[in-house]
Write a protein that holds these residues in place. Structure first.
Motif, PDB file in Angstrom:
ATOM      1  N   VAL A 153       0.832  -1.208   0.000  1.00 28.47           N
ATOM      2  CA  VAL A 153       0.000   0.000   0.000  1.00 28.47           C
ATOM      3  C   VAL A 153       0.865   1.256   0.000  1.00 28.47           C
ATOM      4  N   SER A 156       3.032   1.654  -3.208  1.00 22.26           N
ATOM      5  CA  SER A 156       2.157   1.948  -4.343  1.00 22.26           C
ATOM      6  C   SER A 156       1.665   3.386  -4.278  1.00 22.26           C
ATOM      7  N   TRP A 157       1.347   3.846  -3.073  1.00 27.58           N
ATOM      8  CA  TRP A 157       0.859   5.221  -2.919  1.00 27.58           C
ATOM      9  C   TRP A 157       1.948   6.231  -3.254  1.00 27.58           C
ATOM     10  N   ASP A 186      -6.749   8.877  -1.676  1.00 28.63           N
ATOM     11  CA  ASP A 186      -6.218   7.690  -2.354  1.00 28.63           C
ATOM     12  C   ASP A 186      -5.508   6.767  -1.365  1.00 28.63           C
ATOM     13  N   LEU A 190      -6.670   2.925  -0.721  1.00 32.17           N
ATOM     14  CA  LEU A 190      -5.761   1.793  -0.906  1.00 32.17           C
ATOM     15  C   LEU A 190      -5.621   0.988   0.385  1.00 32.17           C
ATOM     16  N   ALA A 194      -6.842  -3.013   1.151  1.00 32.12           N
ATOM     17  CA  ALA A 194      -5.903  -4.012   1.667  1.00 32.12           C
ATOM     18  C   ALA A 194      -6.356  -4.549   3.016  1.00 32.12           C
TER      19      ALA A 194
END
Length: 230
Positions: A153, A156-157, A186, A190, A194
């Protein structure tokens, strides 16, 4: 940063001046488009004198990038006080301050190119990403070992933040303040997805969100999603 006149400086003072001049020029145009002659002229010295302090444009660029990367990494540092959503919103504000001030240089750095292809510059970029990652874990109160889904997470963020900034620079079609809030949303989205697959992560997020106020960005996201579903 620029004086237009020549004056005697110590070695380190002159090096720092040249780095500052280079950063100023790189903030307006891609580093690949800035010549040593321009840097020398802006610093008020001759071209050979620039090479006295830096063996070439790449070494000067790397020194400028080191200063810029230290600055960018520091934008993710935030006191661990108050709700998480408000902290992340302040971080995004400082991040986009940097992007705004160094648009062409930031774009060239993240997209790559002849001036940024060295192992040194790549390592500096990675160091900024790692600093952002470490700061996010710190805000979440997580120590090693990091849960696998949480690492996914956060990393990716961070990639999403970089990509969003690059797209935004091409026209600035979305108001900056709205984009900063959207990126905080966002992260929450995310993390929530998860957490739906991992009870340990769900418990961690519940703890992090305990103190979120009714007017915070995370609560705002929940209200928007409920309105969308109704």
């Amino acid at each position: 940063m620029t004086t237009g006149v020549r004056r005697r400086m110590g070695v380190e003072e002159r090096r720092q001046q040249l780095i500052g001049v280079a950063l100023e020029l790189f903030s307006r145009r891609s580093p690949d488009d800035v010549s040593i002659d321009e840097i020398a002229s802006a610093a008020g010295i001759s071209r050979p004198l620039v090479y006295h302090y830096f063996p070439g444009k790449l070494s000067l660029y790397e020194a400028a990038l080191q200063r810029a990367s230290d600055d960018l990494a520091s934008r993710f540092a935030e006191p661990h006080e108050g709700p998480l959503g408000a902290r992340l919103l302040r971080v995004m504000g400082r991040f986009f301050d940097f992007v705004d001030d160094h648009g062409p240089g930031f774009s060239a750095l993240m997209r790559g190119g002849p001036a940024v292809g060295s192992s040194t510059t790549n390592a500096l970029i990675d160091s900024v990403r790692q600093a952002a990652y470490d700061q996010m874990l710190s805000h979440l109160g997580v120590t090693h070992p990091v849960p696998a889904r949480l690492e996914l997470v956060v990393r990716s963020w961070i990639s999403l933040v970089e990509s969003t900034a690059l797209i935004w620079l091409d026209g600035r079609r979305i108001p900056r303040a709205e984009l900063e809030t959207q990126l905080v949303h966002d992260f929450a989205a995310l993390a929530a997805v998860a957490a739906a697959h991992d009870e340990e992560l769900a418990a961690l997020l519940r703890g992090a969100l305990d103190n979120e106020p009714g007017d915070g960005p995370f609560t705002d996201l929940a209200a928007r999603l409920i309105a969308l579903a109704s």
